[in-house]
Design a protein around this motif. Structure first.
Motif, PDB file in Angstrom:
ATOM      1  N   UNK A 188       0.844  -1.194   0.000  1.00  0.00           N
ATOM      2  CA  UNK A 188       0.000   0.000   0.000  1.00  0.00           C
ATOM      3  C   UNK A 188       0.873   1.236   0.000  1.00  0.00           C
ATOM      4  N   UNK A 189       0.227   2.367  -0.133  1.00  0.00           N
ATOM      5  CA  UNK A 189       0.969   3.634  -0.151  1.00  0.00           C
ATOM      6  C   UNK A 189       1.579   3.915   1.222  1.00  0.00           C
ATOM      7  N   UNK A 190       1.135   3.196   2.248  1.00  0.00           N
ATOM      8  CA  UNK A 190       1.728   3.365   3.570  1.00  0.00           C
ATOM      9  C   UNK A 190       2.476   2.122   4.019  1.00  0.00           C
ATOM     10  N   UNK A 191       3.036   1.414   3.084  1.00  0.00           N
ATOM     11  CA  UNK A 191       3.811   0.232   3.450  1.00  0.00           C
ATOM     12  C   UNK A 191       2.997  -1.045   3.326  1.00  0.00           C
ATOM     13  N   UNK A 192       3.490  -2.115   3.940  1.00  0.00           N
ATOM     14  CA  UNK A 192       2.872  -3.420   3.766  1.00  0.00           C
ATOM     15  C   UNK A 192       1.798  -3.670   4.825  1.00  0.00           C
ATOM     16  N   UNK A 250      -3.945   2.743   1.012  1.00  0.00           N
ATOM     17  CA  UNK A 250      -4.526   2.115  -0.165  1.00  0.00           C
ATOM     18  C   UNK A 250      -3.441   1.384  -0.949  1.00  0.00           C
ATOM     19  N   UNK A 294      -0.793   0.467  -3.575  1.00  0.00           N
ATOM     20  CA  UNK A 294       0.077   1.324  -4.371  1.00  0.00           C
ATOM     21  C   UNK A 294      -0.358   1.362  -5.828  1.00  0.00           C
TER      22      UNK A 294
END
Lengths: 481, 321
Positions: free
Chosen positions: A270-274, B1, B3
């Motif tokens: 994700x955009x904030x890591x795993x 969300x 990537x």
């Protein structure tokens, strides 16, 4: 005399869902629909039809056709006349399907553990071990709650007397449920007046129940489980369905490249890591799931996923190795399974099946090819079928050779004259063959969405209802009373 | 969300914005050229436009019926309007669960329009309506993005895509004026403003004092006009800070640092300094720095081998404990 739209309607020698075995008078549960449709003019019918078609296209309710260079998206043709199942009839179907999914799961648990049904000689060992979908890796592995098949689609047909039969089970990644749900939406929008006074059972709870079925499997109980839908991607024929279900359940839809397995756990990027993933509703066959275990060239899966699964750190729905249960040779033994595991008689019978693997059956099949349907044991989507009556001599000869060289890969069934249903064709109404695919969910409880997807062969006299082969679908109503 | 989803949303919006800009470019130029009754001039004009978009390598003179058709319908040039619409929808299909039904229906219907012959027929017979349809689609799409989608992380990526593309397109429209052989005419200046749909906003501010200096000042530095470079860069900067939660003026990643520096560049200079350095040179630098911002957004949020490596190490550390 019948009113206008049904004026020339003939049931011929088939069981007709609306008229039964007689002509003229509709069955009681179809009376209201019959009256309403009879009042429509051809212009009104055409208008409603084009309205429904454009709704499907606008909303992108499409499937992708394989073997087409551009990956063309087509709408799954929708017929406006709903199929109706009265309550009492549905209850029997429900019991039959419940019995069946229980037996299939007990069978899978058995063959991946002690194999009692095999050592007791009820089902020949060779059948199971020679199935390409039997997964040796699963032997001795305990899956969450001992459930392998969480989502099952068993195709039902009716013969010329109206009796229900199970035609096949789909225990891997059955698709079609999104069309069932969308059909209802579109039907309500284009033809609201038909619902009046009918008390049709609602289907809209399906995504919610599917989600709780998935959450029930989570290896982590401490928090809200992270569930995802794993899709092969936008070029898959059922891609629309994958996004549809993800959206309805409010969970992420992921592709293999969005996931990563590290030290026996699966994460999404994700955009904030795993973020750790607990349950994967995978719409990808076993073969493509993990290049380290199965097909090495697959780029659709996740390297290391199987390791995490076997360690119990991530759950998969459906489980690995369920394909052996919907192998069409195994299918022939499902009634035996029901007797063996449940001590009950099967409520829904199988269509009689010849196993080319058995010598006596094979001889019969080879001699009577023109009167049989021959199916590859491990294909779905209607690919590779031979319908004897519609085949040329050359096709039959070729098929014979294929059967002889790989008898295990083929089964044959008598051609069942599938029931027919009034269906709009150009500006009149004609009978077309239908089947029914109900969707069975097995989590904490067994839950069957009322009705299922009625598929209809739009080509006159065709018996093949698959979407990839020119089939369409209908809204299916189960009545409350 | 996810990537990948962030990436898809970003590109979906970039492509929609690009399609709209291109529609204006072709519409305005076609309009201007109507009075030009000289085929050689015409050819020269379109050829230079095609060069300005770095599209000349895609053109197949045998196949294209006209330069306009190349811009609108080319199969080979990835940024033709048709390809932009196709790419936007392809990205949208991958993230359909993130979009509202309304957005999807809009995007899907313009897609079917461009897939069928309708688009070519419409351009041929009623070009005005054709351009309006494309531009309106983009505006409705943006309105729906604001009105029907959660203004959460995904929305910020959509907004980033939109403003990065917009800043790029505005800089191109302005740059086209510097690429002329002669001093830009009154007509050229009006065309640049119309391409950025800035004509009436400009007139209100400058009372019709039409000069290269004023047009450049407006399109570069306007505080309030939503297609000026400054406006777009300010949005990019604030979107990035909303994403990370780090206050503006600081930075926590390269994308933020570069966007902040681009914002400072437009905030703390003026038109005289820009003209003294050379308009073309200044625009070039801005374009390059925005391309870098786009690249760093990708590296920070979408694809980061380094970050992945770190997480890998963290994981093995946790496993050891």
């Amino acid at each position: 005399m019948n009113p206008a739209p049904f004026e020339k309607y003939k049931t011929e020698d088939f069981f007709d869902e609306m008229f039964g075995n007689s002509s003229g008078e509709p069955l009681l549960h179809y009376q209201k629909i019959f009256d309403r449709i009879s009042r429509l003019t051809p212009v009104e019918i055409a208008e409603k039809r084009s309205h429904a078609d454009s709704s499907f296209l606008e909303h992108g309710i499409t499937f992708t056709v394989y073997g087409d260079e551009e990956g063309t998206e087509k709408i799954f043709p929708f017929d406006l006349i709903p199929r109706i199942i009265p309550r009492a009839e549905w209850e029997i179907v429900e019991q039959g399907l419940t019995q069946r999914i229980l037996a299939l799961n007990l069978f899978l648990n058995d063959i991946y553990h002690d194999g009692k049904i095999l050592s007791d000689g009820v089902i020949p060992k060779e059948i199971v071990y020679s199935s390409p979908n039997y997964r040796r890796e699963m032997v001795g592995i305990d899956v969450p709650k001992d459930i392998y098949v969480h989502v099952c689609g068993s195709d039902l047909i009716r013969d010329e007397t109206g009796a229900y039969y199970v035609l096949e089970d789909n225990a891997r990644c059955p698709s079609g449920v999104s069309y069932l749900l969308e059909n209802r939406q579109i039907m309500k929008r284009t033809f609201p007046q038909t619902f009046q006074g009918m008390s049709v059972r609602s289907v809209e709870l399906y995504p919610e129940i599917l989600l709780s079925t998935l959450e029930y499997l989570s290896p982590r109980r401490s928090q809200k489980p992270v569930c995802v839908v794993l899709t092969p991607g936008i070029y898959n024929s059922a891609y629309f369905e994958h996004t549809f279900l993800a959206r309805q359940m409010g969970i992420e839809i992921v592709e293999g490249r969005d996931l990563i397995a590290i030290d026996g756990y699966v994460y999404m990027r994700t955009t904030h890591g795993l973020v750790q993933v607990d349950v994967i509703y995978r719409r990808l066959d076993d073969d493509f799931l993990d290049p380290l275990f199965f097909n090495k060239d697959s780029t659709l899966g996740v390297a290391g996923l199987m390791d995490a699964y076997l360690k119990g750190n991530v759950a998969l729905a459906n489980g690995i190795g369920t394909g052996v249960a919907d192998d069409k040779v195994t299918y022939a033994y499902v009634p035996e399974m029901i007797r063996y595991y449940l001590g009950q008689d099967p409520i829904l019978p199988n269509v009689p099946t010849y196993l080319c693997w058995r010598e006596s059956d094979r001889d019969h099949v080879l001699e009577n090819l023109e009167n049989l349907v021959v199916k590859p044991a491990n294909e779905s989507g209607g690919y590779g079928l031979l319908v004897g009556t519609d085949s040329t001599k050359k096709e039959r000869e070729e098929y014979k050779e294929r059967i002889k060289s790989n008898p295990r890969d083929f089964i044959a069934q008598p051609i069942v004259s599938l029931s027919r249903h009034p269906t709009i064709f150009e500006d009149s109404i004609e009978g077309r063959h239908v089947d029914l695919r109900p969707f069975i969910l097995y989590g904490k409880d067994i839950d069957i969405v009322p009705g299922g997807l009625t598929r209809v062969a739009l080509r006159k006299d065709s018996l093949v209802v698959n979407s990839s082969q020119g089939g369409g679908s209908k809204d299916t109503w189960v009545l409350e009373n | 969300m996810l990537s990948r989803v962030a990436d898809n949303l970003y590109w979906m919006n970039r492509y929609v914005e690009r399609a709209e800009s291109l529609a204006r470019v072709v519409e305005v130029n076609q309009d201007n050229l109507l009075e030009l009754d000289d085929n050689i001039e015409l050819d020269r004009f379109w050829l230079s436009s095609i060069h300005a978009f770095h599209a000349h390598e895609y053109i197949d003179h045998e196949k294209e019926s006209s330069a306009e058709c190349f811009f609108l319908f080319s199969d080979s040039w990835p940024s033709s309007i048709r390809n932009c619409i196709f790419s936007a929808r392809e990205n949208a299909r991958m993230v359909r669960d993130q979009l509202s039904e309304e957005i999807w229906v809009e995007l899907n219907s313009i897609y079917h329009f461009f897939r069928s012959k309708d688009a070519e027929v419409s351009f041929d017979q009623t070009p005005q309506q054709f351009f309006q349809k494309v531009i309106r689609f983009s505006l409705v799409f943006q309105g729906l993005s604001d009105a029907t989608v959660n203004h959460d992380e995904g929305w910020l990526f959509m907004s980033l895509g939109k403003y990065l593309e917009r800043a790029d397109q505005t800089s191109r429209a302005l740059d086209a004026l510097t690429l002329k052989e002669k001093k830009p005419s009154r007509k050229d200046l009006i065309a640049a403003l119309r391409i950025c749909s800035a004509l009436s906003a400009f007139r209100r501010q400058y009372r019709g004092e039409l000069s290269l200096r004023n047009v450049a000042e407006f399109l570069l530095f306007s505080q309030d006009f939503p297609r000026s470079m400054r406006f777009a860069i300010r949005r990019i900067d604030s979107n990035l800070h909303e994403l990370s939660g780090v206050p503006s003026g600081n930075f926590s990643n390269e994308a933020e640092r570069l966007a902040g520096s681009a914002l400072a560049a437009v905030n703390f200079t003026n038109i005289d300094a820009v003209l003294a350095r050379g308009l073309h040179l200044s625009l070039d630098e801005l374009q390059l720095s925005l391309m870098d911002v786009g690249q760093k957004i990708f590296e920070t949020y979408v694809m980061s081998p380094l970050e992945l490596q770190n997480v890998n190490d963290d994981q093995s550390m946790q496993a050891q404990q």
